[in-house]
Design a protein around this motif. Structure first.
Motif, mmCIF file in Angstrom:
data_model
loop_
_atom_site.group_PDB
_atom_site.id
_atom_site.type_symbol
_atom_site.label_atom_id
_atom_site.label_comp_id
_atom_site.label_asym_id
_atom_site.label_seq_id
_atom_site.Cartn_x
_atom_site.Cartn_y
_atom_site.Cartn_z
ATOM 1 N N LEU A 144 22.287 86.294 -25.662
ATOM 2 C CA LEU A 144 21.992 87.701 -25.387
ATOM 3 C C LEU A 144 21.300 87.940 -24.051
ATOM 4 O O LEU A 144 21.355 89.043 -23.509
ATOM 5 C CB LEU A 144 21.086 88.257 -26.499
ATOM 6 C CG LEU A 144 21.732 88.411 -27.872
ATOM 7 C CD1 LEU A 144 20.680 88.629 -28.943
ATOM 8 C CD2 LEU A 144 22.724 89.558 -27.862
ATOM 9 N N ASP A 146 18.282 88.475 -23.417
ATOM 10 C CA ASP A 146 17.324 89.571 -23.534
ATOM 11 C C ASP A 146 16.323 89.190 -24.633
ATOM 12 O O ASP A 146 16.709 89.037 -25.794
ATOM 13 C CB ASP A 146 18.058 90.866 -23.893
ATOM 14 C CG ASP A 146 17.128 92.057 -23.993
ATOM 15 O OD1 ASP A 146 16.174 92.011 -24.806
ATOM 16 O OD2 ASP A 146 17.368 93.054 -23.276
ATOM 17 N N ASP A 148 13.815 90.800 -26.131
ATOM 18 C CA ASP A 148 13.599 91.761 -27.212
ATOM 19 C C ASP A 148 14.770 91.775 -28.194
ATOM 20 O O ASP A 148 14.572 91.808 -29.411
ATOM 21 C CB ASP A 148 13.367 93.170 -26.645
ATOM 22 C CG ASP A 148 12.026 93.276 -25.918
ATOM 23 O OD1 ASP A 148 11.111 92.488 -26.238
ATOM 24 O OD2 ASP A 148 11.902 94.139 -25.029
ATOM 25 N N LYS A 149 15.992 91.728 -27.657
ATOM 26 C CA LYS A 149 17.165 91.691 -28.533
ATOM 27 C C LYS A 149 17.203 90.393 -29.338
ATOM 28 O O LYS A 149 17.545 90.389 -30.523
ATOM 29 C CB LYS A 149 18.452 91.822 -27.713
ATOM 30 C CG LYS A 149 18.792 93.242 -27.321
ATOM 31 C CD LYS A 149 20.179 93.265 -26.693
ATOM 32 C CE LYS A 149 20.592 94.684 -26.347
ATOM 33 N NZ LYS A 149 21.948 94.709 -25.761
ATOM 34 N N ALA A 153 17.251 90.253 -33.258
ATOM 35 C CA ALA A 153 18.421 89.630 -33.883
ATOM 36 C C ALA A 153 18.002 88.469 -34.783
ATOM 37 O O ALA A 153 18.567 88.282 -35.866
ATOM 38 C CB ALA A 153 19.391 89.143 -32.815
ATOM 39 N N PHE A 187 23.907 94.137 -31.724
ATOM 40 C CA PHE A 187 23.082 93.432 -30.746
ATOM 41 C C PHE A 187 23.827 93.101 -29.456
ATOM 42 O O PHE A 187 23.229 92.631 -28.498
ATOM 43 C CB PHE A 187 22.478 92.171 -31.368
ATOM 44 C CG PHE A 187 21.415 92.481 -32.373
ATOM 45 C CD1 PHE A 187 20.173 92.940 -31.967
ATOM 46 C CD2 PHE A 187 21.655 92.350 -33.731
ATOM 47 C CE1 PHE A 187 19.188 93.250 -32.891
ATOM 48 C CE2 PHE A 187 20.680 92.652 -34.664
ATOM 49 C CZ PHE A 187 19.441 93.115 -34.244
#
Length: 197
Positions: A144, A146, A148-149, A153, A187
């Motif tokens: 991802l 990222d 935060d993601k 997730a 996501f």
């Protein structure tokens, strides 16, 4: 010095044998099933040997859950590089992940999930639970890019795993796959690059 080292190594091997027996029992019947007597029988050791290493059932269960956490982190790390280069889709990986836990082929994975619930009441287990989540976040971050993601997730997929393990659905059912695909879409996952033939 060599004699002392040998005794220390044997002591560590004995502890691991005890903890592995406890992990199997917890995976099969929950933490309450892991009595010192049951673990002694499973490990084919005397009760005195169990109580020498773990004076109380609580200490034994906490140590077993911590070991399960470490094994689960290692298990995921070993599959991480494979997942990032293999032809299998992320969906198939997730189904395989659920299947490995459901089948009992990986008892430490089940115990690591139980650890998340036990940590609610056992502060001593919270750091091990955080290690589990950090390993999953690290894996998802590679897909991802990222933080935060990846964090969100990891929590969503942990919830999915708990729900699927507690259901009567087959791991590869269409309903389960639909849920996995929806999470992937939410996501913004992309399947890993496909290898050329």
């Amino acid at each position: 010095m060599g004699r002392t080292d040998g005794r220390l190594e044997r002591g560590m091997q004995t502890r691991e044998r005890i903890l592995d027996a406890a992990i199997e029992i917890i995976a099969e019947g929950g933490a309450g099933a892991a009595t010192q007597r049951m673990v002694a029988a499973r490990a084919e050791m005397s009760l005195a040997s169990i109580t020498y290493h773990f004076p109380s059932a609580r200490e034994l269960i906490i140590a077993a859950m911590r070991r399960a956490s470490g094994l689960a982190v290692t298990w995921l790390a070993e599959r991480q590089s494979h997942m990032l280069t293999d032809r299998d889709s992320l969906e198939d990986f997730t189904v395989d992940y659920i299947s490995a836990h459901r089948s009992g082929a990986f008892p430490a994975g089940i115990v690591a999930l139980e650890l998340s619930l036990a940590a609610v009441h056992e502060p001593d287990l919270r750091s091990a639970d955080e290690d589990n989540m950090a390993a999953l976040e690290s894996f998802l971050f590679k897909l991802l890019s990222d933080n935060d993601k990846a964090r969100a997730a990891a929590r969503a997929f942990t919830g999915l795993l708990l729900i699927e393990l507690g259901s009567n659905r087959e791991p590869g059912s269409e309903e389960t796959r639909r849920t996995i695909r929806t999470l992937h879409d939410v996501f913004g996952f992309e399947s890993p690059p496909q290898r050329s033939e």
